[in-house]
Each structure stands twice: as C-alpha cells, then as structure tokens.
Design a protein around this motif. Structure first.
Motif, mmCIF file in Angstrom:
data_model
loop_
_atom_site.group_PDB
_atom_site.id
_atom_site.type_symbol
_atom_site.label_atom_id
_atom_site.label_comp_id
_atom_site.label_asym_id
_atom_site.label_seq_id
_atom_site.Cartn_x
_atom_site.Cartn_y
_atom_site.Cartn_z
ATOM 1 N N ILE A 106 0.915 -1.256 0.123
ATOM 2 C CA ILE A 106 0.055 -0.149 0.118
ATOM 3 C C ILE A 106 0.941 1.239 -0.041
ATOM 4 N N TYR A 107 1.857 1.186 0.825
ATOM 5 C CA TYR A 107 2.677 2.439 0.877
ATOM 6 C C TYR A 107 3.868 2.482 0.240
ATOM 7 N N LYS A 108 3.979 1.771 -1.020
ATOM 8 C CA LYS A 108 5.069 1.775 -1.886
ATOM 9 C C LYS A 108 5.132 3.196 -2.716
ATOM 10 N N GLY A 109 6.200 3.676 -2.777
ATOM 11 C CA GLY A 109 6.149 5.242 -3.360
ATOM 12 C C GLY A 109 6.201 6.043 -2.628
ATOM 13 N N ASN A 110 5.975 5.968 -1.096
ATOM 14 C CA ASN A 110 5.901 6.947 -0.097
ATOM 15 C C ASN A 110 7.306 7.779 -0.211
ATOM 16 N N LYS A 111 8.222 7.394 -0.494
ATOM 17 C CA LYS A 111 9.718 8.341 -0.478
ATOM 18 C C LYS A 111 9.495 9.331 -1.638
ATOM 19 N N LYS A 112 8.980 8.639 -2.658
ATOM 20 C CA LYS A 112 8.809 9.841 -3.804
ATOM 21 C C LYS A 112 8.099 10.856 -3.522
ATOM 22 N N ILE A 113 6.809 10.474 -2.868
ATOM 23 C CA ILE A 113 5.573 11.170 -2.478
ATOM 24 C C ILE A 113 6.479 12.322 -1.430
ATOM 25 N N LEU A 114 7.175 12.025 -0.475
ATOM 26 C CA LEU A 114 7.936 12.608 0.637
ATOM 27 C C LEU A 114 8.726 13.685 -0.285
ATOM 28 N N GLY A 115 9.575 13.305 -1.054
ATOM 29 C CA GLY A 115 10.590 14.120 -1.715
ATOM 30 C C GLY A 115 9.812 15.243 -2.368
ATOM 31 N N LEU A 116 8.769 14.927 -3.213
ATOM 32 C CA LEU A 116 7.960 15.914 -4.240
ATOM 33 C C LEU A 116 7.380 16.914 -3.348
ATOM 34 N N THR A 117 6.723 16.445 -2.219
ATOM 35 C CA THR A 117 5.862 17.298 -1.256
ATOM 36 C C THR A 117 6.923 18.197 -0.498
ATOM 37 N N THR A 118 7.962 17.800 -0.244
ATOM 38 C CA THR A 118 8.907 18.246 0.751
ATOM 39 C C THR A 118 9.583 19.731 -0.127
ATOM 40 N N LEU A 119 9.681 19.346 -1.347
ATOM 41 C CA LEU A 119 10.116 20.325 -2.524
ATOM 42 C C LEU A 119 8.984 21.202 -2.723
ATOM 43 N N SER A 120 7.801 21.027 -2.735
ATOM 44 C CA SER A 120 6.661 21.976 -2.782
ATOM 45 C C SER A 120 6.819 22.796 -1.571
ATOM 46 N N PHE A 121 6.898 22.244 -0.381
ATOM 47 C CA PHE A 121 6.946 23.249 0.974
ATOM 48 C C PHE A 121 8.139 23.988 0.861
ATOM 49 N N PHE A 122 9.383 23.569 0.442
ATOM 50 C CA PHE A 122 10.544 24.004 0.310
ATOM 51 C C PHE A 122 10.510 25.456 -0.626
ATOM 52 N N LEU A 123 9.857 25.372 -1.696
ATOM 53 C CA LEU A 123 9.633 26.419 -2.868
ATOM 54 C C LEU A 123 8.674 27.545 -2.075
ATOM 55 N N THR A 124 7.590 27.119 -1.276
ATOM 56 C CA THR A 124 6.619 27.925 -0.753
ATOM 57 C C THR A 124 7.495 28.986 0.146
ATOM 58 N N PHE A 125 8.405 28.534 0.960
ATOM 59 C CA PHE A 125 9.375 29.112 1.879
ATOM 60 C C PHE A 125 10.280 30.120 1.068
ATOM 61 N N VAL A 126 10.714 29.667 0.054
ATOM 62 C CA VAL A 126 11.602 30.372 -0.654
ATOM 63 C C VAL A 126 10.773 31.662 -1.152
ATOM 64 N N VAL A 127 9.555 31.332 -1.556
ATOM 65 C CA VAL A 127 8.761 32.629 -2.125
ATOM 66 C C VAL A 127 8.375 33.569 -0.888
ATOM 67 N N TRP A 128 7.882 32.772 0.195
ATOM 68 C CA TRP A 128 7.533 33.513 1.407
ATOM 69 C C TRP A 128 8.351 34.599 1.794
ATOM 70 N N PHE A 129 9.768 34.182 1.865
ATOM 71 C CA PHE A 129 10.828 34.929 2.377
ATOM 72 C C PHE A 129 11.652 35.431 1.577
ATOM 73 N N ASN A 130 11.380 35.658 0.182
ATOM 74 C CA ASN A 130 12.323 36.103 -0.863
ATOM 75 C C ASN A 130 12.317 37.513 -0.483
ATOM 76 N N MET A 131 11.711 38.395 0.273
ATOM 77 C CA MET A 131 12.017 39.903 0.369
ATOM 78 C C MET A 131 13.053 40.248 1.345
ATOM 79 N N ALA A 132 13.135 39.126 2.239
ATOM 80 C CA ALA A 132 14.071 39.207 3.592
ATOM 81 C C ALA A 132 15.642 39.600 3.039
ATOM 82 N N PRO A 133 16.322 39.010 1.920
ATOM 83 C CA PRO A 133 17.519 39.258 1.923
ATOM 84 C C PRO A 133 17.695 40.645 1.122
#
Length: 483
Positions: free
Chosen positions: A6-33
């Motif tokens: 049932i849970y086959k492919g979970n690492k792929k989903i974790l990687g793709l979803t983590t990258l989504s979250f990573f990009l949201t934080f890049v955009v959310w904090f793109n003003m700070a620098p």
C-alpha cells in the motif's frame, strides 16, 4: 494487500511534497535578503518596510485554517498545485512593483503561501503508516522550512549574477517562476493516496467537526486568538502613520463580525450530529488539538520571534559585526535539518506524549538559561546554549506534528491548519512582548510559557497508532475493507 505494498512510493511522495514546501518558503521569505535594497530603490520609509514585514505573515494565520479545510475536502494534490500556481502571480507583482501600495498588496497575498505547510502534513500522513509518520513529517517540515535560509543564501547571489539595479527584481521573479512551473509538475507527479486506499473526507464542510458540546465550546474559544492576533497587528500598525484610528476601528469591527460568523458556522456544522449523538468510534478529544495549538505556539512561535531578534541580540551583547551575528542567527535555522526530523523520530520510537513533554521541559530550561546570557559570558558558551535551545525548539515542532495526523484522520488538514496558525500567533505575540521588555525578560517569558505548556501536556492522550495504521481499501467488488 499488505501495508508494505500500500505504501510503496512513499519516499517519492515525501521528496516531491517536501520540495513543494521548500519552494513556498523560498517565495514567502524572498523579500528578507533584499530589505535594504528595496528600501533604497523605492525610497521607502522605515515604517513602510516594517509594515511589509508584518503583513507578510498576517494572512498566513486565517489562510492556514481555510487551506486546511480545502485540503481535507479536495485533496492535497489539487490544493498544493493550485496554491503554487496562483501564488506566483503576487510574487511577480511584488518583483516588479514600483510603489509601496503595490508591494503592500502583493506581500499581503503572498502571506497565503505560508499555508502550504498544512497541505503537505495531510499528504505525508496518507503515505506513511503511523509508526513512521513522525519521522516523515519531521523531514517534510524541517527540510521544507529550510527554504527560508535557502532564499537568504541564493537569491542575493542570483541578483549579483544578473547584475544591474534590477537584479533583485529578477531574482524574486525567478522564485515565482519556479513556483509556477513546479505547480504543474507536482500535479502530474503525485496522487492523494496510495492505490486502493480511500481518501477520507469530512462529513460536513465550513468548520471543524467536533464530537461533544464541550469540544464545540473549546473550538469557539480557541478560534478567538486567531482573530485577536490580527487585531494586535492592526493595533501595532495604528501606532504608525500608515493606519489612522478610524481605519483601525473599522478593521476591528470587520474582525469581530468575521469571528461571529465563524462561531455561527461552527454551530451550524455541528448542531445536528451533536443532537443525535456521536458514535463512540467517531469521537475524538478536542483537548488534544488545543494542547497541540499551545505547544506549537511555544515552539514554532518562539522560533519565528527568536530568529528575528537574535542577530541584533548577539551584535549588541558581544559587540559582533553584522556578518558574525547573522551567522549565529542562521545556525538557529540550520538546526531544522536535523532537529525537526529528530523530534519526529523520537516520537515514533519512544512515544509521542512522553517525547513532547520532555522536549517542552528541556526548551523551557534552555530559554530560562538564555535569559541569563550577558556580555560577561564566553561567546562560545552563549552560542552552544543557543544551539541547544534551537535543537529542543525544532525537535519540539517535529514532535507536535508527529501527533497531529493521529488526532482524527479525515480532519488532519483542519487540525494541522489550526495548529500551524497558532505557530504564527506565537511569533507575533512574542515579538510584541519583545517590544515592551529587554531580551532577558523576553527569553524568560518564553521559558515560563513553555513550562506552563509542559504542565498542560500532562493532559494529552497518547494516540493509538494501531488504530491509525488500519488502511481502508477498495476490494474488487468495490466494497470497503480495513487492513
């Protein structure tokens, strides 16, 4: 069908979803620098820059609640993809804005992208069994959160590479473009659940379902601070020249009306099934949600506040230069890569309630220790204590979200949304405290609050991971079966 299948492919989903979250934080904090660059390029005042920084988190609070409802109803694949694509628009507007008002509107809407965190919590919980969900959520939260640090390191370099007075604009726009493209990639690459597993949806929409009148009263009470903190932000802005008292009073009235409407929706969604009585196996304790709200207010809320003030604190206390103080502050954020997954792993391994309690007690002691730091301390000792405190804070965050998906499966998005929103509430609240007291009292306040939360956590119930490990699948006849 086995759980492993049932849970086959979970690492792929974790990687793709983590990258989504990573990009949201890049955009959310793109003003700070580029804060000082933007201030100079558009001739903004210090007050206007302060407003842009404050408004960046204001709409994140209600957005996390709303996004939580949407993800439970429509599924994380559609909601995450839509969020990434739609939020690229205000990112582009901000990148090429030429006036304060344009930046203000764009930045206000960009705060919504901070709600992306909630979506991944539900997605990851669908793809990992209960005995592994703490570590998985910790990796998702910790590595995704690193997007803010990545923005600080990479965007200025990109701006310098592009060169010219508009380099910063193109660097910010590039973050939006990545978001836009990845929104389509994510939609085509994931599914809400493993094949054969049923995605459980709320039976009612518009407000969180509760299973007792006592819980409904608790939900109404716990919703109030989410609007109160927006009122606090309005009050802070009313002390500047940008919002007059008349406009502030109007906003207060609007917030009060929206809160009362929210109370009506809570009542309307829950009145019928509470009157009929809720089956015992469908019941859950809202007390779990309330305590986790408080715990995330302490952990993530204090992280937001401390990261904001730490460079200046070390600069003034130990007479460091800006670069050295910035490195110390950055190390606080870097700890997320290890500490948050660590907190989730410890929860999976040794029990969720026990782990959260220990981490809350440790971070309480650590913050009280930080309240004693002064110029007579060896710098190395101060940094070691700060890093230790950082570990307990972020491991605590991982521990909180190791428990969130186990409160009530079909409400995971809404529970995550509320808990996540309380993290932002904590950030605003602690920064407000800092504006009235010195750093020593600021750290002591957080330490005492963490101690109170430790006491509250005594009333948590350890989730039954066996209950949450059952998987609903469709058999060949189309009937549901639990495995």
């Amino acid at each position: 069908m086995s759980g492993e299948t049932i849970y086959k492919g979970n690492k792929k989903i974790l990687g793709l979803t983590t990258l989504s979250f990573f990009l949201t934080f890049v955009v959310w904090f793109n003003m700070a620098p580029f804060t000082s660059t933007i201030k100079e390029a558009l001739n903004l005042s210090k007050e206007e820059i302060g407003v842009l920084m404050s408004i960046n988190i204001a709409l994140t609070i209600p957005a996390r609640i709303i996004i939580g409802m949407l993800v439970d109803r429509f599924g994380p694949r559609k909601v995450y993809s839509s969020l990434l694509i739609v939020m690229s628009i205000p990112c582009f507007i901000f990148a090429f804005g030429t006036s304060f008002m344009q930046l203000f509107i764009a930045r206000a809407f960009l705060g919504i992208i901070g709600a992306g965190f909630v979506i991944g919590i539900r997605m990851v919980s669908e793809w990992f069994p209960a005995k592994q969900v703490g570590l998985a959520e910790g990796i998702y939260g910790g590595w995704g959160n690193f997007g803010s640090a990545a923005a600080a390191f990479t965007l200025p370099t990109i701006a310098l590479f592009i060169g010219g007075e508009n380099g910063w604009r193109y660097a910010i726009a590039l973050s939006g473009l990545l978001c836009l493209i990845y929104g389509f990639v994510y939609y085509r690459s994931v599914q809400d659940t493993p094949s054969g597993k049923v995605y459980e949806r709320p039976k009612r929409n518009g407000a969180m379902e509760v299973t007792s009148y006592k819980s409904m009263a608790g939900l109404i009470f716990m919703t109030l601070p989410l609007y109160g903190i927006l009122g606090l932000l309005t009050w802070k802005l009313s002390n500047t020249s940008l919002i007059n008292s008349s406009l502030a009073n109007t906003i207060y009235v609007i917030l009060a009306v929206i809160y009362l409407y929210n109370v009506y929706k809570i009542w309307n969604v829950n009145k019928e099934h509470l009157k009929e009585g809720v089956d015992k196996k469908e019941q859950y304790s809202f007390r779990q949600v309330a305590i986790l709200d408080f715990a995330y207010l302490i952990t993530f809320g204090s992280e937001l506040a401390v990261v904001s003030m730490l460079p200046m604190f070390f600069e003034e206390t130990f007479e460091l230069n800006i670069a050295q103080a910035g490195m110390v502050a950055a190390s606080f954020a870097f700890m997320n890569l290890v500490a948050r997954p660590g907190g989730g792993w410890l929860s999976d391994k040794f029990g969720r309630k026990k782990t959260l309690m220990i981490l809350l007690l440790c971070l309480s002691v650590a913050y009280m220790g930080m309240s004693q730091i002064n110029s007579s301390w060896p710098l190395v000792l101060a940094i070691i204590l700060t890093m230790t405190c950082s570990f307990f804070v972020q491991a605590g965050e991982g521990s909180v979200f190791a428990m969130v998906p186990l409160v009530k499966k079909r409400l995971t998005g809404q529970v995550a949304g509320m808990v996540g929103a309380y993290g932002n509430v904590g950030g605003v609240l602690f920064l407000t405290v800092l504006s009235f007291v010195n750093p020593s009292l600021f750290f002591m306040t957080i330490g005492v609050a963490a101690l109170l939360c430790f006491i509250a956590s005594l009333f948590l119930k350890e989730p039954d991971t066996a209950e949450h490990s059952s998987i609903v699948v469709q058999d060949k006849a189309g009937k549901e079966a639990a495995m």
